[in-house]
Design an enzyme around this catalytic site. Structure first.
Site, PDB file in Angstrom:
ATOM      1  N   HIS A   1       0.862  -1.182   0.000  1.00  0.00           N
ATOM      2  CA  HIS A   1       0.000   0.000   0.000  1.00  0.00           C
ATOM      3  C   HIS A   1       0.903   1.238   0.000  1.00  0.00           C
ATOM      4  O   HIS A   1       2.004   1.210   0.539  1.00  0.00           O
ATOM      5  CB  HIS A   1      -0.912  -0.023   1.237  1.00  0.00           C
ATOM      6  CG  HIS A   1      -1.934   1.057   1.232  1.00  0.00           C
ATOM      7  ND1 HIS A   1      -1.653   2.347   1.649  1.00  0.00           N
ATOM      8  CD2 HIS A   1      -3.226   1.058   0.836  1.00  0.00           C
ATOM      9  CE1 HIS A   1      -2.747   3.084   1.504  1.00  0.00           C
ATOM     10  NE2 HIS A   1      -3.711   2.334   1.013  1.00  0.00           N
TER      11      HIS A   1
ATOM     12  N   ASP B   1     -11.421   1.051  -0.940  1.00  0.00           N
ATOM     13  CA  ASP B   1     -10.515   2.002  -0.277  1.00  0.00           C
ATOM     14  C   ASP B   1     -11.277   2.797   0.793  1.00  0.00           C
ATOM     15  O   ASP B   1     -11.038   3.986   0.999  1.00  0.00           O
ATOM     16  CB  ASP B   1      -9.822   2.950  -1.259  1.00  0.00           C
ATOM     17  CG  ASP B   1      -8.425   3.352  -0.788  1.00  0.00           C
ATOM     18  OD1 ASP B   1      -8.062   3.017   0.361  1.00  0.00           O
ATOM     19  OD2 ASP B   1      -7.703   3.999  -1.564  1.00  0.00           O
TER      20      ASP B   1
HETATM   21  C1  1WB Z   1      -6.104   9.168   1.509  1.00  0.00           C
HETATM   22  C2  1WB Z   1      -6.112   7.882   0.970  1.00  0.00           C
HETATM   23  C3  1WB Z   1      -5.406   9.428   2.679  1.00  0.00           C
HETATM   24  C4  1WB Z   1      -5.422   6.877   1.629  1.00  0.00           C
HETATM   25  C5  1WB Z   1      -4.727   8.402   3.309  1.00  0.00           C
HETATM   26  O1  1WB Z   1      -4.090   8.727   4.439  1.00  0.00           O
HETATM   27  C6  1WB Z   1      -4.739   7.135   2.791  1.00  0.00           C
HETATM   28  C7  1WB Z   1      -6.850  10.228   0.842  1.00  0.00           C
HETATM   29  C8  1WB Z   1      -3.403   7.769   5.180  1.00  0.00           C
HETATM   30  O2  1WB Z   1      -7.676   9.896  -0.028  1.00  0.00           O
HETATM   31  O3  1WB Z   1      -6.632  11.392   1.162  1.00  0.00           O
HETATM   32  C9  1WB Z   1      -5.443   5.507   1.089  1.00  0.00           C
HETATM   33  O4  1WB Z   1      -5.206   4.562   1.808  1.00  0.00           O
HETATM   34  O5  1WB Z   1      -5.740   5.308  -0.090  1.00  0.00           O
HETATM   35 MN    MN Z   2      -5.880   2.748   0.574  1.00  0.00          MN
END
Ligand code: 1WB
Ligand code: MN
Length: 343
Positions: A181, A303
């Site tokens: 990830h 997600d």
């Molecule tokens: C976001 C997406 C932020 C993920 C994250 O912070 C993680 C976002 C830890 O969309 O801003 C993710 O896991 O895809």
């Molecule tokens: Mn993610």
């Protein structure tokens, strides 16, 4: 006539635990200004970013209430849970090792209470490879977890570095897929990725993980660990768009910079990788992915909570694929790759 329900297993669904949220909150009150810190501050430090804290933090910490309601409302049968980025990888090795086991215990308890609704990926502290391997073994033999998650680089180092080979060896020996990830890009990549909102999911995350995947392929680790399975989210972080050029340029670089490999880059990608659709709901990109990699190598994901569930379901319900392909995307591949019992 109503169509029969297709089991929906979402495969990149994020959670956290209070101990880690607290530790990240503490960490982000220190002055560092890396890309991860920018994001961690937004999510965990509500005082600095008013209004932001509840947006993701509450749904990350909640597993058994609002999340289950969201799943029910959208016909989502199961979340394959993973500790959210940056996982434990910003902490020192001792803290990270301890917090990974806290997260894994928490995860196993949630799954035990809801075995048909949740499965999970185990975390470990890559910066302490020996203890990481012990925790990986515990994740499978004691906790029955379904695979592993790592949030890309650790202290700017990537898993092709021989010091991390024991982790790759353990994932292969335990027959559990390792989900790479994203987290904020390593220091050497980061400078031009900080502006215009590019710093995380918009662009930088994909650059970071695609780079990690290409390093793994070109380093030859899949000759050493031929059965190792890696999962990439976000429609493969676009790596499979590049397979032809990777093969061509790797062949040209043989005997100079590029290590000799038993297979071509595209052969490793098709043999050793699967991808998920997390946060990338383009029918055209999905069609390309299925044709490029084969239907067996593409899995559905939402997600959550970073992306809303309803459009992710509407996307996969409506794409122009056969029934058999939709079953593979929605659950069959996830059951096979992540050892989830078919119903
Ligand atoms: C976001 C997406 C932020 C993920 C994250 O912070 C993680 C976002 C830890 O969309 O801003 C993710 O896991 O895809
Ligand atoms: Mn993610």
């Amino acid at each position: 006539m109503s169509t029969p329900h297709i089991r929906r297993i979402a495969t990149e669904e994020a959670f956290s635990v209070p101990q880690i949220a607290q530790a990240l909150q503490q960490l982000c009150s220190s002055p560092g200004n890396g890309i991860d810190m920018m994001l961690v501050r937004k999510i965990y430090d509500g005082a600095r970013t008013p209004g932001y804290q509840g947006r993701f933090l509450a749904p990350l910490l909640d597993i058994e209430h609002e999340r289950l309601r969201d799943m029910d409302a959208n016909g989502v049968d199961m979340h394959l849970l993973s500790l959210t980025a940056p996982g434990v990888q910003m902490f020192d090795a001792d803290t990270a090792t301890e917090l990974a086991s806290v997260a894994n215990d928490h995860l196993a308890q949630v799954i035990a209470r809801h075995p048909t609704r949740f499965a999970g990926l185990g975390s470990f502290a890559p910066h302490s490879p020996k203890r990481a391997v012990l925790e990986m073994q515990r994740c499978v033999s004691e906790l029955g977890l379904n695979g592993f998650v790592v949030n890309s680089h650790t202290n700017n180092e990537y898993l092709d570095d021989p010091k991390y080979w024991p982790i790759l060896e353990a994932a292969e020996a335990l027959d559990r897929c390792l989900y790479i990830h994203p987290r904020g890009p390593s220091d050497g990549l980061a400078a031009p990725l900080r502006d215009y909102g590019m710093f995380a999911a918009l662009w930088a995350y994909g650059v970071e993980v695609a780079t990690h995947a290409v390093r793994l392929i070109l380093s030859g680790v899949f000759d050493r660990f031929p059965k190792l399975k890696i999962c990439l989210g976000h429609m493969g972080e676009a790596v499979h768009f590049w397979l032809w050029r990777l093969d061509f340029m790797n062949a040209r670089a043989q005997g100079t910079e590029a290590p000799r490999l038993q297979l071509t880059p595209s052969e490793y990608f098709r043999r050793n990788f699967v991808i998920t659709t997390s946060g990338q709901e383009s029918p055209l990109a999905l069609d390309f992915s299925i044709r490029q990699l084969g239907i067996d190598n593409v899995l559905w994901a939402i997600d959550y909570p970073y992306q809303p569930s309803a459009p992710a379901v509407a996307f996969m319900d409506s794409v122009d694929v056969t029934d058999a392909q939709r079953h593979a995307l929605y659950h069959g591949n996830a059951e096979r790759v992540f050892h989830i019992k078919p119903v």
